[in-house]
Design a protein around this motif. Structure first.
Motif, PDB file in Angstrom:
ATOM      1  N   PHE A  81       0.827  -1.209   0.000  1.00 44.60           N
ATOM      2  CA  PHE A  81       0.000   0.000   0.000  1.00 44.60           C
ATOM      3  C   PHE A  81       0.857   1.253   0.000  1.00 44.60           C
ATOM      4  CE2 PHE A  81      -2.373  -3.346   2.080  1.00 44.60           C
ATOM      5  CZ  PHE A  81      -3.612  -3.271   1.466  1.00 44.60           C
ATOM      6  N   GLN A  82       0.167   2.371  -0.238  1.00 46.25           N
ATOM      7  CA  GLN A  82       0.833   3.675  -0.189  1.00 46.25           C
ATOM      8  C   GLN A  82       1.360   3.955   1.214  1.00 46.25           C
ATOM      9  OE1 GLN A  82      -1.721   6.820  -1.450  1.00 46.25           O
ATOM     10  NE2 GLN A  82      -0.478   8.414  -0.528  1.00 46.25           N
ATOM     11  N   SER A  83       0.475   3.770   2.207  1.00 42.06           N
ATOM     12  CA  SER A  83       0.928   3.933   3.592  1.00 42.06           C
ATOM     13  C   SER A  83       1.309   2.534   4.048  1.00 42.06           C
ATOM     14  CB  SER A  83      -0.198   4.464   4.460  1.00 42.06           C
ATOM     15  OG  SER A  83      -1.317   3.623   4.320  1.00 42.06           O
ATOM     16  N   TYR A  84       2.604   2.257   4.034  1.00 38.09           N
ATOM     17  CA  TYR A  84       3.018   0.857   4.127  1.00 38.09           C
ATOM     18  C   TYR A  84       2.907   0.312   5.537  1.00 38.09           C
ATOM     19  CZ  TYR A  84       6.846   4.120   3.503  1.00 38.09           C
ATOM     20  OH  TYR A  84       7.618   5.225   3.490  1.00 38.09           O
ATOM     21  N   ALA A  85       2.642   1.184   6.527  1.00 36.95           N
ATOM     22  CA  ALA A  85       2.297   0.765   7.881  1.00 36.95           C
ATOM     23  C   ALA A  85       3.018  -0.506   8.354  1.00 36.95           C
ATOM     24  CB  ALA A  85       0.777   0.578   7.977  1.00 36.95           C
ATOM     25  N   LEU A  86       4.303  -0.372   8.543  1.00 34.46           N
ATOM     26  CA  LEU A  86       5.055  -1.490   9.126  1.00 34.46           C
ATOM     27  C   LEU A  86       4.728  -1.545  10.616  1.00 34.46           C
ATOM     28  CD1 LEU A  86       8.471  -0.760   7.399  1.00 34.46           C
ATOM     29  CD2 LEU A  86       6.782  -2.481   6.758  1.00 34.46           C
ATOM     30  N   TYR A  87       4.883  -2.718  11.230  1.00 33.58           N
ATOM     31  CA  TYR A  87       4.662  -2.811  12.682  1.00 33.58           C
ATOM     32  C   TYR A  87       5.861  -2.177  13.373  1.00 33.58           C
ATOM     33  CZ  TYR A  87       1.264  -6.163  11.012  1.00 33.58           C
ATOM     34  OH  TYR A  87       0.225  -6.750  10.340  1.00 33.58           O
ATOM     35  N   THR A  91      11.120  -5.847  14.409  1.00 32.69           N
ATOM     36  CA  THR A  91      12.288  -5.622  13.552  1.00 32.69           C
ATOM     37  C   THR A  91      11.880  -5.863  12.094  1.00 32.69           C
ATOM     38  OG1 THR A  91      12.910  -7.938  13.636  1.00 32.69           O
ATOM     39  CG2 THR A  91      13.877  -6.495  15.323  1.00 32.69           C
ATOM     40  N   VAL A  92      12.805  -5.493  11.204  1.00 31.90           N
ATOM     41  CA  VAL A  92      12.583  -5.730   9.775  1.00 31.90           C
ATOM     42  C   VAL A  92      12.319  -7.229   9.545  1.00 31.90           C
ATOM     43  CG1 VAL A  92      13.773  -5.753   7.542  1.00 31.90           C
ATOM     44  CG2 VAL A  92      13.904  -3.725   9.018  1.00 31.90           C
ATOM     45  N   TYR A  93      13.131  -8.049  10.194  1.00 31.32           N
ATOM     46  CA  TYR A  93      12.974  -9.504  10.047  1.00 31.32           C
ATOM     47  C   TYR A  93      11.567  -9.933  10.452  1.00 31.32           C
ATOM     48  CZ  TYR A  93      13.981 -14.506  10.459  1.00 31.32           C
ATOM     49  OH  TYR A  93      13.957 -15.867  10.298  1.00 31.32           O
ATOM     50  N   ASP A  94      11.135  -9.476  11.619  1.00 32.75           N
ATOM     51  CA  ASP A  94       9.821  -9.899  12.109  1.00 32.75           C
ATOM     52  C   ASP A  94       8.672  -9.343  11.280  1.00 32.75           C
ATOM     53  OD1 ASP A  94      10.897 -11.477  14.056  1.00 32.75           O
ATOM     54  OD2 ASP A  94      10.907  -9.878  15.577  1.00 32.75           O
ATOM     55  N   HIS A 128      17.815  -6.517  11.674  1.00 34.99           N
ATOM     56  CA  HIS A 128      17.624  -6.381  13.120  1.00 34.99           C
ATOM     57  C   HIS A 128      17.065  -5.021  13.508  1.00 34.99           C
ATOM     58  CE1 HIS A 128      21.438  -4.623  12.054  1.00 34.99           C
ATOM     59  NE2 HIS A 128      21.268  -3.827  13.105  1.00 34.99           N
ATOM     60  N   ARG A 129      16.955  -4.120  12.542  1.00 32.09           N
ATOM     61  CA  ARG A 129      16.501  -2.762  12.876  1.00 32.09           C
ATOM     62  C   ARG A 129      14.985  -2.668  12.980  1.00 32.09           C
ATOM     63  NH1 ARG A 129      19.736   1.696   9.582  1.00 32.09           N
ATOM     64  NH2 ARG A 129      21.803   0.765   9.659  1.00 32.09           N
ATOM     65  N   LYS A 130      14.551  -1.645  13.715  1.00 32.79           N
ATOM     66  CA  LYS A 130      13.117  -1.339  13.782  1.00 32.79           C
ATOM     67  C   LYS A 130      12.808  -0.297  12.696  1.00 32.79           C
ATOM     68  CE  LYS A 130      11.964  -3.316  17.957  1.00 32.79           C
ATOM     69  NZ  LYS A 130      12.234  -2.752  19.275  1.00 32.79           N
ATOM     70  N   PRO A 131      11.569  -0.216  12.236  1.00 33.90           N
ATOM     71  CA  PRO A 131      11.232   0.713  11.143  1.00 33.90           C
ATOM     72  C   PRO A 131      11.660   2.154  11.387  1.00 33.90           C
ATOM     73  CG  PRO A 131       9.406  -0.776  11.533  1.00 33.90           C
ATOM     74  CD  PRO A 131      10.421  -1.072  12.598  1.00 33.90           C
ATOM     75  N   LYS A 132      11.606   2.627  12.640  1.00 34.78           N
ATOM     76  CA  LYS A 132      11.936   4.041  12.858  1.00 34.78           C
ATOM     77  C   LYS A 132      13.411   4.347  12.579  1.00 34.78           C
ATOM     78  CE  LYS A 132      12.681   4.264  17.929  1.00 34.78           C
ATOM     79  NZ  LYS A 132      12.857   2.834  18.204  1.00 34.78           N
ATOM     80  N   ALA A 133      14.222   3.314  12.547  1.00 37.34           N
ATOM     81  CA  ALA A 133      15.641   3.523  12.241  1.00 37.34           C
ATOM     82  C   ALA A 133      15.954   3.296  10.762  1.00 37.34           C
ATOM     83  CB  ALA A 133      16.482   2.587  13.110  1.00 37.34           C
ATOM     84  N   LEU A 134      14.926   3.396   9.909  1.00 34.89           N
ATOM     85  CA  LEU A 134      15.144   3.200   8.470  1.00 34.89           C
ATOM     86  C   LEU A 134      14.777   4.467   7.697  1.00 34.89           C
ATOM     87  CD1 LEU A 134      13.327  -0.243   8.014  1.00 34.89           C
ATOM     88  CD2 LEU A 134      15.792   0.118   8.308  1.00 34.89           C
ATOM     89  N   GLN A 138      14.091   2.594   2.453  1.00 35.83           N
ATOM     90  CA  GLN A 138      14.314   1.286   3.094  1.00 35.83           C
ATOM     91  C   GLN A 138      13.000   0.734   3.639  1.00 35.83           C
ATOM     92  OE1 GLN A 138      17.300   2.706   5.808  1.00 35.83           O
ATOM     93  NE2 GLN A 138      18.994   2.032   4.501  1.00 35.83           N
ATOM     94  N   ARG A 139      12.188   1.607   4.231  1.00 42.60           N
ATOM     95  CA  ARG A 139      10.878   1.168   4.735  1.00 42.60           C
ATOM     96  C   ARG A 139      10.015   0.632   3.609  1.00 42.60           C
ATOM     97  NH1 ARG A 139       9.311   6.281   8.487  1.00 42.60           N
ATOM     98  NH2 ARG A 139      11.310   6.247   9.560  1.00 42.60           N
ATOM     99  N   GLN A 140      10.093   1.328   2.493  1.00 39.45           N
ATOM    100  CA  GLN A 140       9.302   0.901   1.342  1.00 39.45           C
ATOM    101  C   GLN A 140       9.742  -0.484   0.880  1.00 39.45           C
ATOM    102  OE1 GLN A 140       6.621   2.609   0.111  1.00 39.45           O
ATOM    103  NE2 GLN A 140       6.375   0.674  -0.912  1.00 39.45           N
TER     104      GLN A 140
END
Ligand SMILES: Nc1ncnc2c1ncn2[C@@H]1O[C@H](COP(=O)(O)OP(=O)(O)OP(=O)(O)O)[C@@H](O)[C@H]1O
Ligand SMILES: [Mg+2]
Length: 368
Positions: A81-87, A91-94, A128-134, A138-140
């Motif tokens: 989606f446009q708003s990709y709303a990661l948890y 982490t990226v892995y999870d 191992h990173r969380k979305p806020k550190a991307l 990268q989030r996309q």
């Protein structure tokens, strides 16, 4: 991987008929882009394919099976989606593993899929990173990874790049194109962005108020728009339109009088139209030539925009206020305040009738 076929697909929300008799055939591995004005039904069509909305009437077929009644997770589609709303707490892995775990995939397979997807998307260093550190890009990529890890037969994208800044969009556009080349999966992509549509698509579907206006390759839509709507929608700056009257028409061409341009002979067959019929002449900004003013057919240059590699000249007709745009390579000799005459490149103009349908090129021309 799979083909997708829509047969007379309709969607009605309450009293609103949003998707109207859409017939569409998308080949296995094809990259199809949906474009159209805001509210025309692009996202709705995508959600119908994903199974997030139910189809009111018609059939949706994926990989040879009618899937109208199949829940989203059994359709083999992944959606970005446009708003990709990661948890945010994962982490990226999870984030990438989540859908697989939900589908009760065994641990080893989850790990394998996440790792191979991360490799394709070059996310291995970031697992191992969380979305806020991307970064945004990268989030996309993680959002794409989340959809891809489940190895869907079809990937659906709804304006996935519209939240990114201009340079990142270019970079991600390029990555998506390369991803498609590598994976070879069927992709359906919604965008407002002309350049994304033209560069990514094997096939563009132009939607207008819930119906399919035209389907074709980027080249076909640009060179031979079937309607005035498509002609005005594809291409930036947009095509210029001028009112015209048919003087005489035959199978091998026609002669028209165009407001502000005078009489012009064109290669379109107009034998089915009576003399005096109202037509519209369409000409792209790059297919006009500016000349010293001649007689009454002249325009005022009201603005000149310098874009570095090219120049847009804005022209005001004597009658009527709709500005025309001329595009040429920089530098340009033209200045605001000058008067000019316009000469269209008759090999590249379009004619539309009152219903908006394009007049076909005469047989001799279309065969050439
Ligand atoms: N759940 C719903 N209930 C009622 N109407 C809806 C619903 N979802 C969408 N619509 C309507 O359907 C039409 C098409 O919406 P859709 O979101 O598909 O447009 P879009 O082409 O994706 O537009 P945009 O480019 O702005 O994203 C709109 O008029 C919208 O208001
Ligand atoms: Mg939308």
């Amino acid at each position: 991987m799979a083909s997708v076929t829509l047969e007379k697909v309709n969607k009605v929300f309450g009293r609103d008929h949003i998707i109207k008799d859409v017939d569409l055939s998308i080949g296995d591995g094809e990259f199809v882009v949906f474009v159209g004005p805001s509210g025309c039904g692009k996202s709705t069509l995508l959600r119908l394919i994903a199974g997030l909305e139910s189809i009111s009437d018609g059939d949706l077929n994926i990989g040879g099976t009618v899937v109208n009644e199949l829940p989203p997770r059994e359709r083999g589609v992944g959606m970005v989606f446009q708003s990709y709303a990661l948890y945010p707490h994962m982490t990226v892995y999870d984030n990438m593993a989540f859908g697989l775990k939900l589908a009760k995939t065994n641990k080893e397979t989850v790990h394998e899929r996440v790792m191979s997807t991360a490799k394709i998307l070059q996310l291995e260093e970031l697992l191992h990173r969380k979305p806020k550190a991307l970064s945004g890009g990268q989030r996309q990529r993680v959002a794409m990874g989340r959809a891809m890890a489940r190895e869907p037969r079809i990937l659906l994208f709804d304006e996935p790049l519209s939240n990114l800044d201009a340079s990142l969009r270019v970079q991600m556009r390029n990555e998506i194109a390369r991803l498609h080349n590598r994976l070879g999966s069927t992709m359906i992509y919604v965008t407002h962005d002309q350049v994304e549509a033209m560069t990514l698509a094997d096939k563009i579907v132009v939607l207008n108020r819930g119906h399919v206006e035209q389907v074709g390759s980027p080249h076909e839509l640009y060179q031979r728009p079937a309607t005035k709507f498509v002609a005005g929608f594809i291409g930036s700056p947009t095509m210029n339109f001028l009112p015209a009257k048919l003087l005489n028409g035959a199978t091998d061409g026609c002669r028209v009088n165009v407001a502000g341009l005078g009489d012009v002979t064109l290669p379109q067959a107009a034998d089915g139209y009576s003399q005096g019929s109202s037509l519209t002449l369409g000409v792209r900004p790059e297919h006009l030539r500016l000349e010293a003013p001649q007689g009454d057919n002249c325009f005022d240059i009201v603005n000149v925009e310098y874009l570095g590699n090219e120049v847009y000249v804005y022209l005001e007709p004597k009658e009527g206020k709709t500005l025309l745009i001329h595009r040429s390579e920089a530098p340009s000799q033209w200045k605001e305040g000058q008067q000019v005459s316009l000469v269209p490149d008759t090999e590249h103009v379009h004619l539309f009738d009152e219903s908006g349908a394009a007049l076909m090129l005469s047989d001799a021309r279309s065969a050439a």
